[in-house]
Design a protein around this motif. Structure first.
Motif, PDB file in Angstrom:
ATOM      1  N   SER A  24      44.258  42.517  39.939  1.00  0.00           N
ATOM      2  CA  SER A  24      43.189  43.495  40.160  1.00  0.00           C
ATOM      3  C   SER A  24      43.700  44.773  40.808  1.00  0.00           C
ATOM      4  CB  SER A  24      42.088  42.875  41.034  1.00  0.00           C
ATOM      5  OG  SER A  24      42.635  42.369  42.240  1.00  0.00           O
ATOM      6  N   HIS A  29      45.698  45.719  29.794  1.00  0.00           N
ATOM      7  CA  HIS A  29      44.580  45.733  30.729  1.00  0.00           C
ATOM      8  C   HIS A  29      43.757  47.017  30.601  1.00  0.00           C
ATOM      9  CE1 HIS A  29      48.020  43.432  32.170  1.00  0.00           C
ATOM     10  NE2 HIS A  29      47.172  42.599  32.733  1.00  0.00           N
ATOM     11  N   VAL A  34      39.798  47.248  29.308  1.00  0.00           N
ATOM     12  CA  VAL A  34      38.724  47.869  30.091  1.00  0.00           C
ATOM     13  C   VAL A  34      38.098  49.029  29.318  1.00  0.00           C
ATOM     14  CG1 VAL A  34      38.233  49.141  32.205  1.00  0.00           C
ATOM     15  CG2 VAL A  34      39.731  47.154  32.274  1.00  0.00           C
ATOM     16  N   LEU A  57      35.829  53.915  33.061  1.00  0.00           N
ATOM     17  CA  LEU A  57      36.227  52.562  33.457  1.00  0.00           C
ATOM     18  C   LEU A  57      37.750  52.421  33.485  1.00  0.00           C
ATOM     19  CD1 LEU A  57      33.681  50.133  31.747  1.00  0.00           C
ATOM     20  CD2 LEU A  57      33.827  50.827  34.132  1.00  0.00           C
ATOM     21  N   TYR A 110      39.961  51.564  36.785  1.00  0.00           N
ATOM     22  CA  TYR A 110      40.877  50.419  36.892  1.00  0.00           C
ATOM     23  C   TYR A 110      42.281  50.893  37.261  1.00  0.00           C
ATOM     24  CZ  TYR A 110      42.849  45.835  35.736  1.00  0.00           C
ATOM     25  OH  TYR A 110      43.475  44.618  35.779  1.00  0.00           O
ATOM     26  N   ILE A 169      40.033  38.600  32.977  1.00  0.00           N
ATOM     27  CA  ILE A 169      39.977  39.998  33.415  1.00  0.00           C
ATOM     28  C   ILE A 169      38.537  40.494  33.525  1.00  0.00           C
ATOM     29  CG2 ILE A 169      40.611  42.367  32.803  1.00  0.00           C
ATOM     30  CD1 ILE A 169      43.248  41.334  31.780  1.00  0.00           C
ATOM     31  N   LEU A 176      37.019  41.932  36.993  1.00  0.00           N
ATOM     32  CA  LEU A 176      36.411  43.259  37.124  1.00  0.00           C
ATOM     33  C   LEU A 176      34.981  43.157  37.650  1.00  0.00           C
ATOM     34  CD1 LEU A 176      37.690  44.968  33.861  1.00  0.00           C
ATOM     35  CD2 LEU A 176      38.454  45.387  36.201  1.00  0.00           C
ATOM     36  N   CYS A 181      35.341  42.664  41.368  1.00  0.00           N
ATOM     37  CA  CYS A 181      35.715  43.911  42.047  1.00  0.00           C
ATOM     38  C   CYS A 181      34.544  44.889  42.069  1.00  0.00           C
ATOM     39  CB  CYS A 181      36.921  44.532  41.355  1.00  0.00           C
ATOM     40  SG  CYS A 181      38.455  43.585  41.566  1.00  0.00           S
ATOM     41  N   GLY A 182      33.740  44.887  41.003  1.00  0.00           N
ATOM     42  CA  GLY A 182      32.560  45.740  41.004  1.00  0.00           C
ATOM     43  C   GLY A 182      31.556  45.320  42.061  1.00  0.00           C
TER      44      GLY A 182
END
Length: 734
Positions: A202, A232, A236, A260, A264, A384, A388, A391-392
């Protein structure tokens, strides 16, 4: 346009092959020629401008190394911490961007790699620092198959390394949004076994991964999954595109994809691989918004050109070429395969990248394709996106993100445990010696060459080259390894090998066994030792003996071993066509320099005398015993110290060659000037491992023939010598 872009990249990349750094004055006439040829000779113009660009930037970045005191004494630095690399022994390495050196402002601000020791916590990224340091210019050990530390450092933009001897001031950085988010992440994942993996995937923070983790990733060929890059960023962006398209407008899809992907990349700290992928994505999205259609080849070339314009030393970075090679392979496969199933695409990608991976890492993973076929969809479609999402949610509340990270922990724990088990059971990483690599290259080239008009003639030429390769080699060979200030000598006849001494190992964990000796064994296809001779107990000779015995089978242990055959004058062994005679010591010891094992190896015509660290007292003892000392090749006693190599000893040995095993710019001044003068007066050819790297000599009738002496190697191997001579290449000993 494509031609100019390609040859500009080729011109910049030529720095990989420069034997020395050209003079800075050469740039102007070359640039003028490049501009004149811009329309009539686009390929030449592109190459010359690329050459000029990397030449000018290299001199600009390296100019500060010629300031007084660099590498000679402690100096006061001021700068900011760019990156912190924690190590598992409790120490850390800091990449610091310098702003001042001894009060003098530096422009451009050079990057240096500093070792941080002690119990105090290391500074954090962004912290300001003033400290007393001892800096030195990188000087790589030069051995076939070894990791090229000088190239790696310059590829990271680092022009010097050193260590801190005292901290004067430490100004903590203002905690930014990313650091606050990382702190929330650490709080939400506290106690989770998969936290190192989640952190790496991440935030791009891979410092908590252990060496065994990296070995597993390499063995299975999946390291790219934990280096946030094209896979990655593309994933995204694809999710953002789909989300934007639901709004029913193409521009919305492009903007959401860009937002996005940029988010990232920011989360991952804008690493080099992330920058490459994001730049390529920005170009592609910009073309879509503009309504222009460019080929994938042009987008790749433009991306590489822009990156090399910003930092031409990226050409020295292996990751840069792996990324570019992977994208080029995908473009090639996309053009050649009409229906790209994942398995077919992965097999094609593995085959196309095979030479690059083999050349960079010296081996292959035979499990890479099937493991990637399983893991790439798993990471892309499940892991992934979940990461995400977590993390959001961190932006709102760590408590709300904790359940998502708990689910990820439940998935990653068994997955990574299973991958460790698979790597341990299957041992999929295969180290390929040079001969095997040549066979692979030949197998890959033959189908392509068969399509050319003169295929038959080329086939005959390749067959002739194959016969030359398979032609029996010399009866025996001696390689004096470049192990810095220490000693290690490999004597081979065919695949049979004798190793005399093992070099040093250091508190940092670096050791000459893993760094130099074992990579050379792998390259030569040596999987066992007939003899491992340890001259005496000094660490620069014996520090790796026990470790090496666990890595390769050793038939006979001779010399300073806890349980082995001690050296004693008069011992004699027949080893194939060679006779091994131990000339010293008279009484086994092993703890002092004059207890060193002196080994004479001969085939009846040619001889080599290995002397360890004996000094003049032992040399006089050898002369008094009247043993035959004559040898065409001599390792200078005690690395060329003034306490050894007296005139009577040199006369008795009467060598044609003498090798001084001395580290570059070592603090003892080896080889001593008076020793060099005595050998010169005797007409002996002298070489120094610290200046010329590994010394390779082969039996050639009644004399030794040196191999590779006309290839000095790339310029960054001898950056310290360039600095000490003011940019003029030093001359070897005569």
């Amino acid at each position: 346009m494509d031609k100019r872009l390609f040859f500009f990249c080729a011109g910049v990349s030529s720095t990989l092959l420069w034997p020395w750094l050209p003079a800075r004055d050469a740039w102007l006439p070359l640039a003028i020629i490049g501009v004149i040829c811009w329309h009539s000779r686009p390929a030449l113009a592109g190459w010359l401008l690329g050459f000029v660009w990397v030449l000018c930037v290299s001199h600009w970045q390296l100019a500060w190394l010629q300031l007084p005191g660099v590498g000679e004494r402690s100096q006061i630095i001021m700068g900011s911490v760019v990156e912190v690399q924690p190590r598992h022994d409790g120490t850390s390495r800091l990449i610091v961007g310098l702003t001042h050196l001894d009060g003098q402002a530096l422009l451009p601000a050079p990057r240096v790699l500093l070792s941080w020791y002690g119990s105090a916590p290391a500074p954090s990224r962004g912290d300001g620092l003033s400290a007393v340091t001892h800096l030195y210019v990188p000087h790589a050990l030069s051995n076939p198959g070894s990791f090229n530390s000088a190239r790696w450092l310059l590829g990271q933009g680092i022009t010097a390394r050193g260590y801190l001897t005292g901290t004067l001031t430490h100004q903590p950085a203002v905690i930014g949004a990313r650091e606050r988010l990382l702190a929330r992440f650490d709080k939400a994942t506290q106690g989770l076994s998969a936290r190192p993996w989640l952190r790496a995937l991440s935030f791009g923070e891979r410092g908590e991964l252990r060496p065994s983790d990296w070995n597993m990733l390499r063995d299975l060929g999946v390291s790219h999954l934990f280096a946030i890059s094209g896979l990655h960023i593309g994933l995204v962006a694809g999710l953002g595109w789909l989300a934007g398209r639901w709004c029913g407008h193409t521009t919305a899809g492009l903007l959401v994809a860009l937002m996005l992907a940029t988010g990232y990349a920011w989360l991952a700290g804008f690493g080099v691989a992330t920058q490459r992928a994001l730049l390529m994505l920005v170009i592609w999205l910009g073309l879509m918004a503009w309504g222009r259609l460019w080929s994938g080849r042009r987008i790749l070339l433009l991306t590489m050109t822009l990156l090399l314009l910003v930092n031409p030393w990226l050409a020295l970075n292996q990751g840069f070429w792996l990324s570019a090679g992977a994208v080029a392979a995908l473009l090639l496969l996309a053009a050649g395969l009409r229906r790209q199933g994942l398995f077919r695409l992965q097999i094609g990608l593995g085959l196309v990248l095979l030479p690059l991976v083999m050349g960079l890492f010296g081996g292959l993973s035979w499990l890479s394709v099937p493991v990637n076929v399983v893991l790439i969809p798993l990471f892309s479609l499940l892991l992934i996106p979940l990461l995400l999402l977590g993390c959001g949610l961190l932006l709102l509340s760590p408590v709300g993100a904790a359940p998502v990270f708990g689910v990820l922990n439940g998935l990653f724990g068994p997955l990574m445990g299973g991958l460790h088990w698979l790597a341990a059971q299957a041992s999929p990483w295969v180290v390929l010696p040079a001969f095997a690599q040549a066979v692979v290259w030949l197998a890959l080239l033959l189908p392509l060459l068969a399509l050319l008009p003169q295929a038959r003639s080329l086939g005959l030429a390749l067959g002739w080259l194959a016969l030359l390769w398979l032609w029996p080699g010399p009866a025996w060979q001696v390689r004096v390894l470049d192990v810095g200030q220490g000693l290690s000598v490999l004597v081979t006849q065919g695949q049979r090998a004798l190793l005399y001494d093992t070099g040093n190992r250091f508190r940092s964990g670096f050791n000459m066994a893993d760094g130099v000796i074992l990579p050379l064994f792998h390259r030569l296809g040596i999987d066992a030792l007939d003899y491992l001779v340890i001259s005496h107990d000094d660490s620069d000779h014996s520090a790796n003996r026990d470790y090496l015995a666990t890595q390769v089978p050793v038939r006979y242990r001779w010399g300073a071993w806890p349980r082995g055959m001690p050296c004693r004058a008069g011992q004699q062994r027949q080893w194939g066509r060679l006779t091994l005679r131990m000339l010293w010591p008279v009484t086994p010891g092993g703890h002092r320099n004059n207890d060193s094992c002196v080994l004479h190896i001969s085939d009846g015509v040619l001889s080599v005398l290995l002397t360890g660290d004996i000094e003049q007292a032992a040399e006089h003892g050898l002369l008094a015993r009247r043993v035959p000392l004559k040898a065409q090749l001599l390792l200078s006693p005690h690395h060329g110290s003034r306490s050894s190599s007296h005139q009577g000893f040199i006369t008795a040995v009467a060598p044609d060659w003498v090798v001084h095993t001395a580290g570059f710019a070592n603090r003892w001044g080896f080889p001593a000037p008076e020793v060099v003068a005595r050998y010169r007066q005797a007409g002996v050819t002298q070489v120094v491992t610290g200046e010329q790297g590994l010394i390779h000599l082969v039996a050639n009738g009644p004399s030794w023939r040196r191999v590779g002496h006309d290839r000095p190697g790339p310029w960054y191997h001898r950056l310290a010598a360039w600095r000490e001579t003011g940019g003029i290449q030093p001359k070897p000993l005569e």
